[in-house]
Design a protein around this motif. Sequence first.
Motif, PDB file in Angstrom:
ATOM      1  N   TYR A 425       0.838  -1.196   0.000  1.00 13.89           N
ATOM      2  CA  TYR A 425       0.000   0.000   0.000  1.00 13.89           C
ATOM      3  C   TYR A 425       0.875   1.249   0.000  1.00 13.89           C
ATOM      4  O   TYR A 425       2.033   1.229   0.424  1.00 13.89           O
ATOM      5  CB  TYR A 425      -0.898   0.040   1.246  1.00 13.89           C
ATOM      6  N   LEU A 426       0.285   2.341  -0.476  1.00 14.72           N
ATOM      7  CA  LEU A 426       0.861   3.670  -0.291  1.00 14.72           C
ATOM      8  C   LEU A 426      -0.011   4.407   0.713  1.00 14.72           C
ATOM      9  O   LEU A 426      -1.230   4.482   0.542  1.00 14.72           O
ATOM     10  CB  LEU A 426       0.916   4.436  -1.615  1.00 14.72           C
ATOM     11  N   ILE A 427       0.623   4.943   1.761  1.00 19.42           N
ATOM     12  CA  ILE A 427      -0.117   5.653   2.803  1.00 19.42           C
ATOM     13  C   ILE A 427       0.347   7.102   2.812  1.00 19.42           C
ATOM     14  O   ILE A 427       1.557   7.374   2.809  1.00 19.42           O
ATOM     15  CB  ILE A 427       0.108   5.011   4.194  1.00 19.42           C
ATOM     16  N   TYR A 428      -0.614   8.020   2.825  1.00 21.98           N
ATOM     17  CA  TYR A 428      -0.311   9.446   2.783  1.00 21.98           C
ATOM     18  C   TYR A 428      -0.730  10.084   4.103  1.00 21.98           C
ATOM     19  O   TYR A 428      -1.900  10.043   4.485  1.00 21.98           O
ATOM     20  CB  TYR A 428      -1.030  10.105   1.605  1.00 21.98           C
ATOM     21  N   VAL A 429       0.266  10.682   4.797  1.00 21.02           N
ATOM     22  CA  VAL A 429       0.035  11.317   6.092  1.00 21.02           C
ATOM     23  C   VAL A 429       0.285  12.811   5.939  1.00 21.02           C
ATOM     24  O   VAL A 429       1.355  13.224   5.458  1.00 21.02           O
ATOM     25  CB  VAL A 429       0.960  10.731   7.175  1.00 21.02           C
ATOM     26  N   ASN A 430      -0.692  13.615   6.340  1.00 22.03           N
ATOM     27  CA  ASN A 430      -0.606  15.070   6.229  1.00 22.03           C
ATOM     28  C   ASN A 430       0.644  15.578   6.947  1.00 22.03           C
ATOM     29  O   ASN A 430       0.866  15.280   8.127  1.00 22.03           O
ATOM     30  CB  ASN A 430      -1.861  15.702   6.829  1.00 22.03           C
ATOM     31  N   ALA A 431       1.476  16.349   6.224  1.00 21.12           N
ATOM     32  CA  ALA A 431       2.737  16.842   6.781  1.00 21.12           C
ATOM     33  C   ALA A 431       2.546  18.045   7.683  1.00 21.12           C
ATOM     34  O   ALA A 431       3.525  18.510   8.293  1.00 21.12           O
ATOM     35  CB  ALA A 431       3.697  17.189   5.642  1.00 21.12           C
ATOM     36  N   LEU A 432       1.311  18.557   7.786  1.00 16.55           N
ATOM     37  CA  LEU A 432       1.044  19.712   8.642  1.00 16.55           C
ATOM     38  C   LEU A 432       0.411  19.307   9.968  1.00 16.55           C
ATOM     39  O   LEU A 432       0.746  19.861  11.018  1.00 16.55           O
ATOM     40  CB  LEU A 432       0.141  20.718   7.917  1.00 16.55           C
ATOM     41  N   ASP A 433      -0.526  18.344   9.930  1.00 20.76           N
ATOM     42  CA  ASP A 433      -1.220  17.992  11.170  1.00 20.76           C
ATOM     43  C   ASP A 433      -1.105  16.517  11.551  1.00 20.76           C
ATOM     44  O   ASP A 433      -1.642  16.100  12.577  1.00 20.76           O
ATOM     45  CB  ASP A 433      -2.700  18.383  11.083  1.00 20.76           C
ATOM     46  N   GLY A 434      -0.417  15.701  10.738  1.00 21.75           N
ATOM     47  CA  GLY A 434      -0.205  14.299  11.087  1.00 21.75           C
ATOM     48  C   GLY A 434      -1.390  13.384  10.854  1.00 21.75           C
ATOM     49  O   GLY A 434      -1.371  12.221  11.261  1.00 21.75           O
ATOM     50  N   ARG A 435      -2.421  13.879  10.168  1.00 25.98           N
ATOM     51  CA  ARG A 435      -3.610  13.051   9.912  1.00 25.98           C
ATOM     52  C   ARG A 435      -3.387  12.187   8.669  1.00 25.98           C
ATOM     53  O   ARG A 435      -2.847  12.654   7.667  1.00 25.98           O
ATOM     54  CB  ARG A 435      -4.836  13.936   9.739  1.00 25.98           C
ATOM     55  N   GLU A 436      -3.843  10.951   8.733  1.00 29.66           N
ATOM     56  CA  GLU A 436      -3.770  10.062   7.575  1.00 29.66           C
ATOM     57  C   GLU A 436      -4.778  10.528   6.537  1.00 29.66           C
ATOM     58  O   GLU A 436      -5.976  10.608   6.808  1.00 29.66           O
ATOM     59  CB  GLU A 436      -4.076   8.632   8.017  1.00 29.66           C
ATOM     60  N   GLU A 437      -4.295  10.841   5.334  1.00 31.01           N
ATOM     61  CA  GLU A 437      -5.156  11.435   4.304  1.00 31.01           C
ATOM     62  C   GLU A 437      -5.721  10.418   3.321  1.00 31.01           C
ATOM     63  O   GLU A 437      -6.856  10.539   2.871  1.00 31.01           O
ATOM     64  CB  GLU A 437      -4.379  12.507   3.521  1.00 31.01           C
ATOM     65  N   ASN A 438      -4.913   9.424   2.962  1.00 29.13           N
ATOM     66  CA  ASN A 438      -5.379   8.496   1.926  1.00 29.13           C
ATOM     67  C   ASN A 438      -4.551   7.225   1.967  1.00 29.13           C
ATOM     68  O   ASN A 438      -3.427   7.200   2.479  1.00 29.13           O
ATOM     69  CB  ASN A 438      -5.279   9.139   0.540  1.00 29.13           C
ATOM     70  N   VAL A 439      -5.133   6.167   1.417  1.00 29.63           N
ATOM     71  CA  VAL A 439      -4.452   4.881   1.272  1.00 29.63           C
ATOM     72  C   VAL A 439      -4.717   4.379  -0.136  1.00 29.63           C
ATOM     73  O   VAL A 439      -5.861   4.375  -0.599  1.00 29.63           O
ATOM     74  CB  VAL A 439      -4.964   3.850   2.297  1.00 29.63           C
TER      75      VAL A 439
END
Length: 452
Positions: A425-439
């Motif tokens: 999988y590719l996991i995308y974590v927001n670089a500003l608030d640390g929230r997981e944005e997408n998988v």
Amino acid sequence: MRKWIVPVAAGLLVLTAVGLWGYGQHQANRSLENFLNNKYRRAFYDMTGQVQSLEVLLSKSLVASDPHLDKALLMEIRQQAAFAQSNLGQLPLNDVLAGRTAKFLTQVANYAESLARQLDGGGAIDGGHWETLNNLYEQSAELNRELQGMQYRVAQNNFYFGELLRQVRKNLQKPEENPAQADLQALDRQMQRYPALIYDGPFSEHLERAEPRALSGQAEISQEEAINAALAFLDRRPGVDYQAVVTGIANGRIPAYRVEVAPAGGGSDRTVLDVTRQGGRIAWMLNSRPVGEPALDLDQAGQKALKFLSDRGFGEMHPTYFMKHGNAVTFNFAAVQDGVTVYPDLVKVTVGLDDGQVTGVEATGYLMSHRPRQLPAARISPEKARAAINPRLEVSGGRLVLIPAGVDNEKLAYEFQGKLGEDTYLIYVNALDGREENVLKLVETPGGTLTM
């Protein structure tokens, strides 16, 4: 003798009328059967696609850790399961054949909705829920494999559903002689191996933008300028002179001149391009020549594609994924700004593996989105972003990327690669608030890697 003429003539008229009526009924029945056959075929193919989506979504739900993303995935799972159940219900099957599969789809939809409501109320996906989702994922994967096999056999037999309909109408006692009945019975037996589920209670967005940002403020060009732009963009063969002509106007998302280019001396090596009327950029290019036997490897073809883009002013580009088809390969490139991979600014380049000629380009995503951006600085470290990822995954990577978020929004994120069993999988974590944005799930195929 005359006494027989009238009766015979009347009889012939009656026979003719009956024959015409019978022929009409035959044609009407055949038209109805064709209509039903097409209806069933469409329902089956739609259901197959929805079950495939269901498998991918359930696999993503095993990886996601952010409640907001989890909830969005669960609601989409509910929707896809409901659609698949609806299409299954349109097939001419009795309850015995379709019952367990339909029940499974109902349970998936209901469980996903129940779990989404729990998340909405502040709950979480604990170990028990994760095990249930994993069980559903395994069931959906097996169901998908069975349906893919059936889909292949459907493609080999144009009368597949017509035969099924006739078998159901006649209520034959030997359904195993019919391939559709046998397949669906086997599928139902397969689904019966799983226990009933117990539960409580019942990146392309930017293409929807109206204006291409890369062309903002640029002037309209003439047809002659469009011809010159097409000739300059073409991947020319050495020693060949080309001539070009405008063959029409393309009034799509980006208005363009349709230009056809061919060798000056004639031949079948023709290329069609759309040159944007605003700014004179190439929206897409296609050369449909037959590609010969491969003489280049994928690395050589990738370097050829990257140089082609660089020579035509695309700036720094980063290769993401590729897909091989026949003797050609298509590469996806994303723009790079300040070391950040900008995924909305996407260009696809196709290279022939026989001589390395670029035979296709698709730059619509790039033209719709590309412009200099004021990129924010990351507020969290890659290590902190990694901590937001589901601990069940083996995680690597952590580069900065810009991802689309709706039609007009973009988010700076860290991109990680995660492994769970055999799945990647590719996991995308927001670089500003640390929230997981997408998988995204990576699917390896014989031709390359797909993201789903």
